[in-house]
Design a protein around this motif. Structure first.
Motif, mmCIF file in Angstrom:
data_model
loop_
_atom_site.group_PDB
_atom_site.id
_atom_site.type_symbol
_atom_site.label_atom_id
_atom_site.label_comp_id
_atom_site.label_asym_id
_atom_site.label_seq_id
_atom_site.Cartn_x
_atom_site.Cartn_y
_atom_site.Cartn_z
ATOM 1 N N TYR B 85 29.163 -60.443 -57.377
ATOM 2 C CA TYR B 85 28.098 -61.206 -56.714
ATOM 3 C C TYR B 85 28.772 -62.102 -55.689
ATOM 4 O O TYR B 85 29.519 -63.015 -56.055
ATOM 5 C CB TYR B 85 27.321 -62.026 -57.737
ATOM 6 N N PRO B 87 28.851 -63.313 -51.064
ATOM 7 C CA PRO B 87 28.043 -63.707 -49.903
ATOM 8 C C PRO B 87 27.080 -62.624 -49.418
ATOM 9 O O PRO B 87 25.975 -62.942 -48.975
ATOM 10 C CB PRO B 87 29.100 -64.004 -48.840
ATOM 11 N N VAL B 88 27.479 -61.342 -49.508
ATOM 12 C CA VAL B 88 26.585 -60.270 -49.029
ATOM 13 C C VAL B 88 25.308 -60.231 -49.864
ATOM 14 O O VAL B 88 24.194 -60.130 -49.323
ATOM 15 C CB VAL B 88 27.315 -58.905 -49.081
ATOM 16 N N ILE B 90 24.033 -62.691 -51.614
ATOM 17 C CA ILE B 90 23.244 -63.906 -51.352
ATOM 18 C C ILE B 90 22.476 -63.761 -50.040
ATOM 19 O O ILE B 90 21.303 -64.133 -49.949
ATOM 20 C CB ILE B 90 24.165 -65.146 -51.308
ATOM 21 N N LEU B 91 23.151 -63.197 -49.018
ATOM 22 C CA LEU B 91 22.477 -63.005 -47.727
ATOM 23 C C LEU B 91 21.288 -62.062 -47.869
ATOM 24 O O LEU B 91 20.239 -62.289 -47.257
ATOM 25 C CB LEU B 91 23.460 -62.434 -46.709
ATOM 26 N N PHE B 93 19.451 -61.573 -50.615
ATOM 27 C CA PHE B 93 18.376 -62.310 -51.296
ATOM 28 C C PHE B 93 17.716 -63.310 -50.346
ATOM 29 O O PHE B 93 16.494 -63.495 -50.364
ATOM 30 C CB PHE B 93 18.929 -63.055 -52.518
ATOM 31 N N THR B 94 18.560 -63.960 -49.516
ATOM 32 C CA THR B 94 18.023 -64.936 -48.564
ATOM 33 C C THR B 94 17.096 -64.255 -47.570
ATOM 34 O O THR B 94 16.044 -64.804 -47.218
ATOM 35 C CB THR B 94 19.180 -65.641 -47.827
ATOM 36 N N HIS B 134 17.985 -66.655 -38.546
ATOM 37 C CA HIS B 134 18.600 -65.873 -39.625
ATOM 38 C C HIS B 134 18.841 -64.429 -39.173
ATOM 39 O O HIS B 134 19.914 -63.871 -39.407
ATOM 40 C CB HIS B 134 17.701 -65.910 -40.865
ATOM 41 N N LEU B 137 21.708 -64.345 -36.698
ATOM 42 C CA LEU B 137 23.014 -64.448 -37.361
ATOM 43 C C LEU B 137 23.369 -63.144 -38.070
ATOM 44 O O LEU B 137 24.526 -62.737 -38.096
ATOM 45 C CB LEU B 137 23.007 -65.613 -38.364
ATOM 46 N N ALA B 138 22.338 -62.493 -38.653
ATOM 47 C CA ALA B 138 22.581 -61.241 -39.374
ATOM 48 C C ALA B 138 22.880 -60.072 -38.436
ATOM 49 O O ALA B 138 23.368 -59.034 -38.878
ATOM 50 C CB ALA B 138 21.365 -60.908 -40.238
ATOM 51 N N THR B 140 25.122 -59.732 -36.243
ATOM 52 C CA THR B 140 26.550 -59.435 -36.083
ATOM 53 C C THR B 140 27.158 -58.811 -37.339
ATOM 54 O O THR B 140 28.298 -58.358 -37.301
ATOM 55 C CB THR B 140 27.320 -60.733 -35.778
ATOM 56 N N LEU B 141 26.387 -58.804 -38.409
ATOM 57 C CA LEU B 141 26.918 -58.310 -39.685
ATOM 58 C C LEU B 141 27.083 -56.787 -39.652
ATOM 59 O O LEU B 141 26.135 -56.076 -39.301
ATOM 60 C CB LEU B 141 25.946 -58.695 -40.794
#
Lengths: 201, 185
Positions: B85, B87-88, B90-91, B93-94, B134, B137-138, B140-141
Motif C-alpha cells: 500500500y 502513494p499510487v 492512495i492517489l 483512492f483520492t 488533481h 497533477l495526475a 504527468t503520472l
C-alpha cells in the motif's frame, strides 16, 4: 447533547495528543491546543451575543471554521511552497510528489472553504453546514487514506481535530433540522437575482 | 501473427478507442444540449451562460458520481489484491473520492447555478478547480493509460463556462452573494 459533544471532543483531542512523538512535539501541541480553545471560546461568545436565536452548535462550528480556515490556508500555502521547491530539486516526478502537491491543494481548499463558509454557518444556514460537512469529509477521508503510509505520523495530529470538527458540524446540521422555524426566514437563500427582479417588476 | 497483422491490430485498437471517446463526448454534449434546452424556457431572464453551466453541472455531476463509484470499487478490489500500500494506491483512492465529491457537489448545486446565485457559482468554481488541479497533477503520472486527458479537457471547458457564469452574475452584486452575511430575500 452539550455534555456528550464536549466529552467526545476532549477525548478525541486527548487521543490526538497521546499519539506519540517527541516530548517537545507534545508540548507544542498542548500549547497550540490551549491557544486554539481560547480563540474558539472567545469567538463563540461573540457569535452568541450577536445572534442568540441561532442554535449554539452553529456558533461553535462557525468558530471552529474560522480557526481551521486560517490555520489551513497558512499551512497549506507553506506546505505547497515547500513541496514545490522540493519537487524542483528532486530528479524525478512520481506518485509521491503528486501526493505531496495534492495534500497542499487539499489543505488550501479546505481552509479557504471554511473561511468563506463561516458566516453562513454562524447564521445557521443549512446549505452552508452541508457544504462544510462535505468538504471536511473529503479532507478527513484523504487523511485516512494517508494514514498507512510510512512516515505519516503527523497525519494523526491532523485527523483528530478534523474528526472533532466533523462531529460539531454534524451536530449543527441536526440542530438546524430540529429547529428550522426558530430562525428568521430571511436567512435562508430563497430568491435569486432574476427572481427578485421579476417579483419587483 | 506477423508484423503487418500486429500493426493492424494496434491501429484498430487505437481507432476503436478514439471512436469510443468521440462517441462518449458526443453523447455528453447531446445530453448537455438537451438539459440546456429544458432549462431555458423556465427562467428566460437568466443569461444563457448560467443555464449552460447548470446543464453541464448536472450532466458532469451524474457522470462523475457514477464514474467515482465505479472507480472506487475497482481500486478497492485492486488494492486488496496488491501486496503493498503506497502513494499510487492512495492517489487512486483520492481520485475516486474526488470524483464522488465533485459529482455530488455539482448535482447539489446545479439548480442554484441555473438560478444565477453567486454563492453556488463560487462554490462550484472552487470545487471543480480542486478536481481540475488533481487531474492536472495526475496527467504527468505514467501508467494512467491516457484516461486523464479526456476528463481534463471536459473539466477545462466546464470551468470556462463557470467563469463566464460568475462574470455574468457580477451585475447582480449585493443580491446573490454570501459575503457580509446579508439576507437573501
Amino acid at each position: 447533547m452539550r455534555r456528550t459533544l464536549i466529552a467526545l471532543s476532549v477525548l478525541l483531542s486527548l487521543a490526538t495528543l497521546a499519539s506519540g512523538g517527541e516530548w517537545w512535539e507534545s508540548a507544542l501541541s498542548v500549547a497550540f491546543l490551549s491557544i486554539g480553545v481560547l480563540v474558539l471560546v472567545n469567538l463563540y461568545r461573540r457569535f452568541r451575543r450577536a445572534a442568540p436565536c441561532v442554535p449554539w452548535v452553529c456558533h461553535v462550528s462557525a468558530a471552529m471554521a474560522i480557526a481551521f480556515g486560517v490555520t489551513y490556508v497558512i499551512t497549506g500555502a507553506a506546505h505547497s511552497a515547500a513541496v514545490v521547491s522540493l519537487a524542483l530539486k528532486e530528479p524525478e516526478f512520481g506518485p509521491l510528489q503528486i501526493l505531496r502537491l495534492t495534500t497542499g491543494a487539499m489543505m488550501l481548499y479546505a481552509g479557504a472553504m471554511n473561511l468563506v463558509l463561516y458566516r453562513p454557518i454562524r447564521t445557521g444556514q443549512q446549505w452552508a453546514v452541508a457544504v462544510s460537512v462535505a468538504t471536511a469529509l473529503l479532507f478527513w477521508l484523504y487523511l485516512l487514506f494517508l494514514l498507512p503510509l510510512p512516515g505519516a505520523e503527523t497525519v494523526w495530529r491532523l485527523l483528530g481535530p478534523w474528526s472533532v470538527y466533523l462531529l460539531w458540524l454534524c451536530a449543527a446540521a441536526v440542530a438546524n433540522r430540529r429547529a428550522p422555524m426558530e430562525r428568521a426566514p430571511a436567512l435562508a437563500p430563497t430568491a435569486s437575482p432574476s427572481e427578485l427582479a421579476r417579483s419587483a417588476s | 501473427m506477423n508484423m503487418d497483422e500486429a500493426r493492424f491490430a494496434i491501429v484498430l485498437t487505437r481507432a476503436l478507442r478514439i471512436a469510443g471517446e468521440v462517441g462518449a463526448l458526443t453523447l455528453v454534449i447531446a445530453l448537455i444540449l438537451l438539459v440546456y434546452r429544458r432549462f431555458r424556457p423556465s427562467t428566460g431572464t437568466v443569461p444563457h451562460g448560467r443555464q449552460a453551466a447548470a446543464a453541464m453541472a448536472l450532466i458532469l455531476g451524474v457522470y462523475a458520481v457514477i464514474g467515482g463509484m465505479g472507480h472506487s470499487g475497482a481500486v478497492a478490489s485492486l488494492a486488496l489484491n496488491e501486496p503493498g500500500y503506497g502513494p499510487v494506491q492512495i492517489l487512486r483512492f483520492t481520485t475516486g473520492a474526488m470524483l464522488l465529491y465533485a459529482g455530488a457537489m455539482n448535482i447539489a448545486l446545479y439548480r442554484s447555478i441555473g438560478a444565477g446565485r453567486r454563492w453556488a457559482i463560487g462554490v462550484a468554481l472552487a470545487t471543480n478547480l480542486l478536481f481540475w488541479s488533481h487531474l492536472f497533477l495526475a496527467l504527468t503520472l505514467p501508467g494512467t493509460g491516457g484516461t486523464v486527458p479526456p476528463p481534463l479537457g471536459v473539466w477545462t471547458v466546464y470551468l470556462c463556462w463557470l467563469g463566464a457564469a460568475a462574470f455574468a452574475s457580477r451585475g447582480a452584486q449585493g443580491v446573490g452573494g454570501i459575503d457580509r452575511g446579508q439576507t437573501w430575500a
